[in-house]
Design an enzyme around this catalytic site. Structure first.
Site: not given
Ligand code: NAP
Length: 246
Positions: A141, A154
């Protein structure tokens, strides 16, 4: 574009958000995709159907990435179904924000278990099993660098993910496997949007010189590059995909 239809990619946390966009993009690129999820079975199944409707190949695989035995079973199942694994995208993650003063143990421990140990669990399996020429892409991130208040736990997990990226890229010497990280900025998913007032979302959207939020497809495009032939010479790097926010 991966023209080898036999290449197999595991995308963790692919039921929703950025992971779902990555799985869709890699399937469009020609990979067979393993759509990992923790709890969202119906979303994962719907994504498998959507990918198959576009002519791709995918299966859903439930595994909590914080559970090493469940992760090993998922890799076993992928190998049994498709004969091997070429790409791992470590996307599963959670974000819980609070000042250090206000953070309880559960907030810290859960993020370490999923974001840091979860990534370690899948990296260990991938390091043992990925075929020659494989690719690993970890999701960090841009808060690693921005270091805003309330992001301590985080950001610490993501800084750890970046450290493991650098170390593993060296440990895999001689196997033609690259290990890199993508570090998104604010991206329009539930993880970013949930619980934030619209005014805060609008302010954060304007931080980048490109003056918008990232979309999951923006991040998927960067992962596609690293997983495909054009990314072959990029190794041990962290690439920020954030519209220029830092
Ligand atoms: P999101 O919309 O909340 O989706 C999270 C995903 O992770 C869901 O598919 C969830 O599956 C899965 N997950 C959560 N806990 C898990 C576990 N213990 N085992 C397996 N799967 C799990 O998040 P996102 O924004 O797409 O984020 C994806 C990645 O990008 C993350 O690593 C996040 O830190 C990173 N990121 C995001 C942003 C942002 O602004 N969105 C910025 C920087 C980095 P279930 O629904 O089945 O639990």
């Amino acid at each position: 574009m991966n023209t080898d239809k036999n290449k197999v990619a595991i995308v963790t946390g692919a039921s929703r958000g950025i992971g779902a966009a990555i799985a869709t993009r890699l399937a469009d690129d020609g990979f067979t995709v393993v759509i990992n999820y923790a709890g969202s079975a119906s979303e994962a199944d719907a994504l498998v159907e959507a990918i198959e409707a576009r002519g791709g190949r995918a299966i859903a695989a439930q595994a909590d990435v914080s559970d090493p035995a469940a992760v090993a079973r998922m890799f076993d199942a992928a190998q049994a179904a498709f004969g091997g694994i070429d790409v791992l995208v470590n996307n599963a993650g959670i974000m819980k924000l609070a000042t250090v003063t206000d953070s309880d143990d559960a907030l810290f421990d859960r993020q370490v278990a999923i974001n840091l140990k979860g990534t370690f669990n899948t990296l260990r399996e991938a390091a043992k099993r990925l075929r020659e020429g494989g690719r690993i892409v970890n999701l960090s991130s841009s808060v690693v660098g921005l270091y805003q208040p309330t992001y301590a736990a985080y950001a610490a997990t993501k800084a750890g993910v970046e450290a493991m990226t650098h170390v593993l890229s060296k440990e895999l010497r001689g196997r033609s496997i690259t290990v890199n990280a993508i570090a998104p900025g604010p991206t329009a998913t539930a993880l970013f949007l949930d619980g934030k007032p619209q005014a805060v979302v609008d302010r954060l959207a304007k931080l980048a010189p490109l003056e918008r939020l990232g979309q999951p497809e923006d991040i998927a495009a960067a992962v596609s590059f690293l997983a495909g032939p054009d990314g072959a010479w990029i190794n041990g790097q962290v690439i920020r995909a954030n519209g220029g926010i830092i």
